[in-house]
Structure formats: structure tokens, C-alpha cells
Design an enzyme around this catalytic site. Structure first.
Site, PDB file in Angstrom:
ATOM      1  N   SER A 239       9.099  50.196  18.590  1.00 59.91           N
ATOM      2  CA  SER A 239       8.478  51.301  17.823  1.00 59.91           C
ATOM      3  C   SER A 239       9.325  51.683  16.613  1.00 59.91           C
ATOM      4  CB  SER A 239       8.233  52.521  18.720  1.00 59.91           C
ATOM      5  OG  SER A 239       9.399  52.881  19.413  1.00 59.91           O
ATOM      6  N   HIS A 269       7.022  48.112  26.446  1.00 61.79           N
ATOM      7  CA  HIS A 269       7.743  49.181  25.735  1.00 61.79           C
ATOM      8  C   HIS A 269       7.250  50.532  26.284  1.00 61.79           C
ATOM      9  CE1 HIS A 269      10.026  51.094  22.677  1.00 61.79           C
ATOM     10  NE2 HIS A 269       9.215  50.973  21.638  1.00 61.79           N
ATOM     11  N   HIS A 316      16.199  46.216  30.594  1.00 66.00           N
ATOM     12  CA  HIS A 316      16.288  46.677  29.207  1.00 66.00           C
ATOM     13  C   HIS A 316      16.866  45.575  28.338  1.00 66.00           C
ATOM     14  CE1 HIS A 316      17.097  49.207  25.714  1.00 66.00           C
ATOM     15  NE2 HIS A 316      16.165  49.988  26.221  1.00 66.00           N
ATOM     16  N   ARG A 325      18.927  58.381  30.015  1.00 66.14           N
ATOM     17  CA  ARG A 325      17.677  59.153  29.916  1.00 66.14           C
ATOM     18  C   ARG A 325      17.008  59.214  31.295  1.00 66.14           C
ATOM     19  NH1 ARG A 325      14.737  55.698  25.413  1.00 66.14           N
ATOM     20  NH2 ARG A 325      15.374  54.128  26.930  1.00 66.14           N
ATOM     21  N   ASP A 371      11.617  54.992  31.573  1.00 70.39           N
ATOM     22  CA  ASP A 371      10.232  55.092  32.037  1.00 70.39           C
ATOM     23  C   ASP A 371      10.092  55.143  33.548  1.00 70.39           C
ATOM     24  OD1 ASP A 371       9.081  55.081  29.457  1.00 70.39           O
ATOM     25  OD2 ASP A 371       9.561  52.953  29.314  1.00 70.39           O
TER      26      ASP A 371
END
Ligand code: AMX
Length: 434
Positions: A239, A269, A316, A325, A371
Site C-alpha cells: 500500500s 496484505h 512477514h 503491533r 492482522d
């Protein structure tokens, strides 16, 4: 001094550094590109520059030099809240300075003036079939507003490379300020029987978003946390890279962000957060609608891998440890929803998936990314329409990519154009063909 003036000062200070590097040290090598990297998605090729965030493979992300816990601690927060103003975070990403409360609140007020979404954007959304994916709606709404672009107007009226960043900055602020309303409108129209909630101009970015979603506190803080966490992950992810690439053609912020969002909508993604929830629902459906045992879960993970699918939320391209995160959201869950059933399942996956991925032997990183955890919190607060989760990611990601393209114009980065080679050339380089 307001945000734009501070930014101007920073840009004036930064420009000579880039000019010197390009002019005097342009031939210094950062690395060599291997055949594996050329075929393999340019992994680890150092050919992008950003100062807004840096991703260390082991430590994880730092925003302008600060870790996630430092950002959450140091940035100004609305009164009585635990997470920082998104507007203050925008100030921080753009300038590298932690804003004072007054500076953050100045941006809050500035965004309010920019926040109203034009009626024709609402009309565009309403014209789309209701089963359209919400990311398609978000991307379409953003590009539909391109006619508002001050940068495009500036270009048409006579472009000046030195001041181009100003209209890019203006577009970025205009666009960012409108995203909470657009996202919440999509949500209420699509999933809540077409019952949009009018914006409340007394609230900040996160507060107003929660209000327009119709979800009570502490969802406003969840929104602030979520947007900050998802904002930036240096420049090479799909992105961010797409947004930067499109903007390098001097396309404006509307075209560029819309393109970046289309990349975010890919399952490898940003769509992974939706995939995680879908996958967990499958676990439930196939294992009798109850929290699975560890043994059941292990079998399900192996079945997923053996059917050629990826474990969503794990792995990743850069990170080689648990994503901070992920950790940040896990800590939120441990504090506020330790007994939640979905959290227990996600925690159980964390217990078993890394070993299985290591045994499977393919993924270079067996640890969870952002995620794997993000849906749990949304689900807990009643946002259960998980195909909307990537929209939340998109609103957050906009903060980082828009800050980046503002700086791209400030530093006059040229149009991006890597070079291709043919397979024959690779074989010649490998010495297996003349
Ligand atoms: N489950 C199963 N296999 C995996 C895997 C996972 N979670 N992660 C990587 N692999 C496989 C790859 O598919 C690849 O297989 P191949 O050789 O047959 O093509 C092999 O392991 C090597 O891949 P890698 O170098 O470790 O990862 P990558 O840089 O090519 O891809 C990523 C990174 C994130 C796309 C990948 O780990 C993945 O598909 N993860 C699941 C989807 C996901 O969670 N995406 C979100 C990432 C964060 C984000 O952008 N939001």
C-alpha cells in the site's frame, strides 16, 4: 507556529541533505541485487527512502524513531482517554516533533474545517450495489473526490517543484479529515440498514469515527489505537509503495491513495485481517461451534497448510519476530477482554502456529503480524462484519502514506522507474547461457 509552518521549516532544513547525498555521493552502493531478489518481489532491495518510519526485522516498527509504546505514552491524548489524538500523530509523522497539546488541538480544529464529505461522493457510494466490497467503496469514494485536488489545480496552473508539497499537504489534510465519515457511512449504509449517523463536529478524529459508527466508548480509544498502529510500516509494503509510486508520476493524493488502498485490499496484505476472522469462523464451524482443543486446532492448521493455503496473520516479508503491533493489541486484550472467547482462540493459535509453521519449513517468519489480532478487538466491541476490517486498516494506513507523499514532493523525488531484465539476461548473468 502551526503545523504547516513547522513542516516548511523542516523541509527547508532537510532539502540540502538530499541534494548533497545525490550530488556528491550518488554512486555509493547500498547493496547488490541478486537474481533471487529480481524474481522474488525485490525482497530486501534497498532502493526506497523515508524518514517517517523504519522497520527493523527483529525490533519491529519505529515511527519517527519512537517505538509503539513510546508513541502511545508521549503523544497528547484527549482528556480522560488512553490513546493519542490521530491529529497529533499526523503532526508527529509529518514533522518528527512530538506536538504539544495546543499543537495537536490546532490540527483537530483544522481537520474539522476540512471534514465535510461532498454530497456527490455519498451519491457515488449509494449508486454501488450493496454487496460491493467495502474496500472497493472506499477506494471509489477517494478517487471520486479527485476533482477537489489542489495539487492537480496547481499543476495545471504552472507547476513549481519547490512549492509543490504545499498543495500535496493541503490535499492530504483534506482527504484524511474526510476518511472517518466516508468509512463510517459505508459501514452504516452497507451493514446497518442504511442508517448513517451525522458527524459530531465537537469530537476529534477517533471520537467522531466511533460516534458515526454508532459504537460507544471505549471504541473511540480503540479507533485511535487502531489508526495509529496501522499507519505506517516504512515504504516497501504494497500500500505504501503503490501510493508512493503513483504519486511519483505527479498524480495527486486522491489518485495515489486510491491506488494504495487497492493494494491494501489484497489477501496477502491488508485483507489478511478479514481472512483471519473468516478462517477462525471456519475453525468453529468445522470443530463443532466451540472453542477448539489445542489438538483440534493443530490439526486444523495442518489441514490449512496441506491444502496449499497460508495461515492468515502469520509471516512477514521483513519482520522476523512477533509484530509489536500484534503485541500492542494483545496487551489491550489481556487488559480489557481477557475472558473473551475469540481472544482465547487467537491466543491459542499464537501458542501453536509458530511451531507448526517452523516444522512446515516454508515461511521465513513463523510469528504473527498485525492482522492476527486486530479482528478480536473489533469483534468484541460489536463490529462483527469482518469484511469491513480492511477499511479500518485503510483509514489508518492513509495517515502514513499521505505523510510520505507530502515529503516525496517536498524533496522532489523523481518518477519511479526501476529497470527490467529478461530471463535470457538472468541466465546469462548466472553463467548458464551465453
Ligand atoms: N502460512 C503458510 N505459508 C506461508 C506463510 C503463512 N502464514 N507465510 C509465508 N508462507 C510461505 C510463502 O507462501 C512462501 O511459499 P512458496 O515458497 O511456496 O511461495 C514461503 O513461505 C516463503 O515466504 P516468505 O519469504 O516467508 O514470505 P513472503 O515475504 O513471500 O510473504 C507474507 C510475506 C506476509 C505475504 C506471507 O507471510 C503470507 O502470505 N502471510 C499470510 C498472509 C498475511 O498474514 N498477510 C498480512 C501481512 C501483513 C500485512 O501486510 N498486513
Amino acid at each position: 507556529m502551526g503545523l504547516k509552518d513547522v513542516l516548511k521549516k523542516k523541509i527547508d532544513e532537510h532539502r540540502p541533505r538530499i541534494a548533497k547525498l545525490t550530488k556528491e555521493f550518488g554512486d555509493v552502493k547500498l547493496g547488490e541485487v541478486t537474481i533471487g531478489q529480481a524474481i522474488g518481489g525485490a525482497r530486501s532491495v534497498k532502493c526506497l527512502v523515508t524518514d517517517i518510519s523504519y522497520l527493523d526485522p527483529v525490533e519491529g516498527i519505529r515511527f519517527r524513531g519512537l517505538t509503539i509504546p513510546e508513541v502511545m505514552e508521549k503523544l497528547p491524548k484527549p482528556k480522560g482517554k488512553d490513546y493519542p489524538y490521530v491529529e497529533g500523530f499526523w503532526y508527529f509523522l509529518l514533522t518528527g516533533d512530538v506536538p504539544t497539546m495546543a499543537q495537536a488541538e490546532e490540527v483537530v480544529e483544522d481537520f474539522k474545517k476540512r471534514a465535510q464529505v461532498p454530497q456527490y461522493v455519498i451519491d457515488v457510494l449509494r449508486a454501488m450495489p450493496r454487496d460491493t466490497h467495502p474496500m472497493t467503496m472506499l477506494s471509489a469514494a477517494v478517487v471520486a473526490m479527485q476533482r477537489e485536488s489542489k495539487f492537480a489545480k496547481f499543476y495545471a496552473e504552472g507547476f513549481n517543484k519547490m512549492t509543490a508539497w504545499e498543495s500535496m499537504y493541503e490535499d492530504s489534510c483534506d482527504l484524511l479529515a474526510k476518511l472517518p465519515e466516508i468509512a463510517a457511512y459505508i459501514y452504516r449504509m452497507k451493514y446497518k440498514g442504511d442508517t448513517p449517523i451525522a458527524s459530531d463536529m465537537s469530537l476529534d478524529f477517533g471520537g467522531n469515527f466511533a460516534h458515526m459508527m454508532g459504537i460507544p466508548a471505549p471504541y473511540d480509544d480503540v479507533a485511535r489505537m487502531y489508526f495509529v498502529l496501522h499507519s505506517d510500516h516504512e515504504s516497501g509494503n504494497v500500500s505504501a509503495h503503490t501510493t508512493h509510486l503513483v504519486a511519483s508520476a505527479l498524480s495527486d493524493a486522491y489518485y495515489s491513495l486510491s491506488a494504495g488502498l487497492n493494494g491494501l485490499a489484497g489477501p496477502l496484505h491488508g485483507l489478511a485481517n478479514q481472512e483471519v476472522l473468516g478462517w477462525i469462523q471456519d475453525v468453529y464451524a468445522k470443530l463443532g461451534g466451540k472453542v477448539p482443543t489445542k489438538e483440534d486446532l493443530k490439526k486444523f492448521l495442518w489441514d490449512t497448510l496441506n491444502s496449499g493455503q497460508v495461515i492468515p496473520g502469520y509471516g512477514h516479508a521483513v519482520l522476523r519476530k512477533t509484530d509489536p503491533r500484534y503485541t500492542s493489541q494483545r496487551e489491550y486484550c489481556q487488559k480489557y477482554l481477557p475472558e473473551d472467547e475469540l481472544f482465547k482462540v487467537v491466543a491459542m493459535i499464537y501458542d501453536v502456529a509458530p511451531d507448526i509453521l517452523m516444522e512446515h519449513g516454508k515461511a521465513k517468519n513463523p510469528w504473527p503480524n498485525v492482522d492476527a489480532q486486530s479482528g478480536v478487538i473489533q469483534w468484541f466491541y460489536g463490529l462483527r462484519e469482518y469484511d469491513f476490517y480492511t477499511v479500518l486498516f485503510g483509514v489508518g494506513r492513509a495517515i502514513g502514506v499521505l505523510a510520505n507523499i507530502t515529503w516525496d514532493r517536498a524533496l522532489g523525488y523523481p518518477i519511479e522507474r526501476p529497470k527490467s531484465v529478461t530471463t535470457d539476461m538472468l541466465e546469462a548473468a548466472a553463467g548458464i547461457k551465453k
